[in-house]
Design a protein around this motif. Structure first.
Motif, PDB file in Angstrom:
ATOM      1  N   TRP A   9     -21.470   9.503 112.349  1.00  0.00           N
ATOM      2  CA  TRP A   9     -20.676   8.891 111.518  1.00  0.00           C
ATOM      3  C   TRP A   9     -20.038  10.019 110.784  1.00  0.00           C
ATOM      4  CZ3 TRP A   9     -21.712  12.002 107.022  1.00  0.00           C
ATOM      5  CH2 TRP A   9     -22.831  12.708 106.906  1.00  0.00           C
ATOM      6  N   TYR A  10     -20.304  11.154 110.948  1.00  0.00           N
ATOM      7  CA  TYR A  10     -19.702  12.527 110.560  1.00  0.00           C
ATOM      8  C   TYR A  10     -18.173  12.790 111.162  1.00  0.00           C
ATOM      9  CZ  TYR A  10     -18.603  16.915 108.736  1.00  0.00           C
ATOM     10  OH  TYR A  10     -17.828  17.945 108.000  1.00  0.00           O
ATOM     11  N   ALA A  13     -15.661  11.538 108.690  1.00  0.00           N
ATOM     12  CA  ALA A  13     -15.855  12.151 107.652  1.00  0.00           C
ATOM     13  C   ALA A  13     -14.281  12.721 107.219  1.00  0.00           C
ATOM     14  CB  ALA A  13     -16.606  13.505 107.563  1.00  0.00           C
ATOM     15  N   ALA A  14     -13.764  12.421 105.793  1.00  0.00           N
ATOM     16  CA  ALA A  14     -12.684  12.824 105.148  1.00  0.00           C
ATOM     17  C   ALA A  14     -12.411  14.222 105.094  1.00  0.00           C
ATOM     18  CB  ALA A  14     -12.387  12.182 103.887  1.00  0.00           C
ATOM     19  N   CYS A  15     -13.421  14.948 105.167  1.00  0.00           N
ATOM     20  CA  CYS A  15     -13.753  16.328 105.021  1.00  0.00           C
ATOM     21  C   CYS A  15     -13.463  17.272 106.125  1.00  0.00           C
ATOM     22  CB  CYS A  15     -14.823  16.685 104.349  1.00  0.00           C
ATOM     23  SG  CYS A  15     -16.344  16.444 104.997  1.00  0.00           S
ATOM     24  N   PHE A  23     -17.161  22.465  99.757  1.00  0.00           N
ATOM     25  CA  PHE A  23     -18.164  21.548  99.721  1.00  0.00           C
ATOM     26  C   PHE A  23     -19.466  22.188  99.437  1.00  0.00           C
ATOM     27  CE2 PHE A  23     -14.948  19.370 101.756  1.00  0.00           C
ATOM     28  CZ  PHE A  23     -14.582  18.375 100.957  1.00  0.00           C
ATOM     29  N   VAL A  41     -11.944  14.272  97.602  1.00  0.00           N
ATOM     30  CA  VAL A  41     -12.062  13.906  98.909  1.00  0.00           C
ATOM     31  C   VAL A  41     -12.973  12.950  99.505  1.00  0.00           C
ATOM     32  CG1 VAL A  41     -12.349  14.950 101.229  1.00  0.00           C
ATOM     33  CG2 VAL A  41     -10.943  16.368  99.779  1.00  0.00           C
ATOM     34  N   CYS A  42     -14.101  13.205  98.674  1.00  0.00           N
ATOM     35  CA  CYS A  42     -15.552  12.281  98.891  1.00  0.00           C
ATOM     36  C   CYS A  42     -15.026  10.844  98.469  1.00  0.00           C
ATOM     37  CB  CYS A  42     -16.524  12.851  98.244  1.00  0.00           C
ATOM     38  SG  CYS A  42     -17.334  14.383  99.088  1.00  0.00           S
ATOM     39  N   CYS A  45     -13.594   8.890 100.945  1.00  0.00           N
ATOM     40  CA  CYS A  45     -14.308   9.239 102.599  1.00  0.00           C
ATOM     41  C   CYS A  45     -15.095   7.778 102.920  1.00  0.00           C
ATOM     42  CB  CYS A  45     -15.360   9.909 102.510  1.00  0.00           C
ATOM     43  SG  CYS A  45     -16.326  10.493 103.982  1.00  0.00           S
ATOM     44  N   VAL A  47     -17.358   7.351 104.915  1.00  0.00           N
ATOM     45  CA  VAL A  47     -18.846   7.365 105.254  1.00  0.00           C
ATOM     46  C   VAL A  47     -19.642   8.152 104.186  1.00  0.00           C
ATOM     47  CG1 VAL A  47     -18.503   7.411 107.808  1.00  0.00           C
ATOM     48  CG2 VAL A  47     -18.116   9.563 106.358  1.00  0.00           C
ATOM     49  N   VAL A  48     -19.257   7.911 103.002  1.00  0.00           N
ATOM     50  CA  VAL A  48     -19.858   8.508 101.779  1.00  0.00           C
ATOM     51  C   VAL A  48     -21.213   8.190 101.542  1.00  0.00           C
ATOM     52  CG1 VAL A  48     -18.881   6.681  99.992  1.00  0.00           C
ATOM     53  CG2 VAL A  48     -19.634   8.983  99.251  1.00  0.00           C
ATOM     54  N   CYS A  51     -23.409   9.987 104.233  1.00  0.00           N
ATOM     55  CA  CYS A  51     -23.488  11.176 103.891  1.00  0.00           C
ATOM     56  C   CYS A  51     -24.277  11.590 102.672  1.00  0.00           C
ATOM     57  CB  CYS A  51     -22.005  11.875 103.439  1.00  0.00           C
ATOM     58  SG  CYS A  51     -21.987  13.562 102.934  1.00  0.00           S
ATOM     59  N   ILE A  62     -22.091  19.505  98.177  1.00  0.00           N
ATOM     60  CA  ILE A  62     -21.754  18.539  97.585  1.00  0.00           C
ATOM     61  C   ILE A  62     -21.873  17.437  98.825  1.00  0.00           C
ATOM     62  CG2 ILE A  62     -19.808  17.045  96.909  1.00  0.00           C
ATOM     63  CD1 ILE A  62     -18.862  19.658  95.510  1.00  0.00           C
ATOM     64  N   GLY A  64     -21.938  13.419  99.815  1.00  0.00           N
ATOM     65  CA  GLY A  64     -21.592  11.908  99.588  1.00  0.00           C
ATOM     66  C   GLY A  64     -21.034  11.839  98.045  1.00  0.00           C
ATOM     67  N   GLY A  65     -20.342  12.842  97.568  1.00  0.00           N
ATOM     68  CA  GLY A  65     -19.621  13.256  96.259  1.00  0.00           C
ATOM     69  C   GLY A  65     -20.555  13.541  95.351  1.00  0.00           C
TER      70      GLY A  65
HETATM   71  S1  SF4 Z   1     -18.588  12.164 101.464  1.00  0.00           S
HETATM   72 FE1  SF4 Z   1     -17.376  13.984 101.118  1.00  0.00          FE
HETATM   73  S2  SF4 Z   1     -19.006  15.660 102.086  1.00  0.00           S
HETATM   74 FE2  SF4 Z   1     -19.657  13.762 102.806  1.00  0.00          FE
HETATM   75  S3  SF4 Z   1     -18.536  13.413 104.680  1.00  0.00           S
HETATM   76 FE3  SF4 Z   1     -17.353  12.403 103.272  1.00  0.00          FE
HETATM   77  S4  SF4 Z   1     -15.756  13.828 102.574  1.00  0.00           S
HETATM   78 FE4  SF4 Z   1     -17.278  15.083 103.699  1.00  0.00          FE
END
Ligand code: SF4
Length: 83
Positions: A9-10, A13-15, A23, A41-42, A45, A47-48, A51, A62, A64-65
């Protein structure tokens, strides 16, 4: 022992590509503006949820926000009302 975890899933990821330090703020002196930036950013995302599950037992960072204290507050059972 090797734990078999699916962390594919990573890849969504938006990060990805952002500084890891964003983070993982200093737990003794987290910069509120930096924490807010990471949460933004989270917030976008895809896949929050994954995460948040992956970071549920992590002591720092941090995930999942949520900050560590926010994750632990979510995990804590609600107080029982007196009978
Ligand atoms: S929820 Fe936030 S820390 Fe987790 S993968 Fe997404 S952007 Fe990254």
């Amino acid at each position: 022992m090797m734990v078999d975890r699916d962390d594919s899933w990573y890849r969504l990821a938006a990060c990805t590509g952002l500084p890891t330090a964003l983070f993982f703020p200093d737990p003794t002196r987290p910069d509120p503006a930096s924490v807010a930036e990471a949460k933004t950013v989270c917030g976008r995302c895809p896949v929050v949820e994954q995460c948040r599950d992956a970071g549920a037992s992590e002591a720092h960072g941090i995930w999942g926000g949520l900050t560590a204290s926010e994750r632990h507050a979510v995990d804590r059972p609600a107080p029982q009302e007196a009978a």
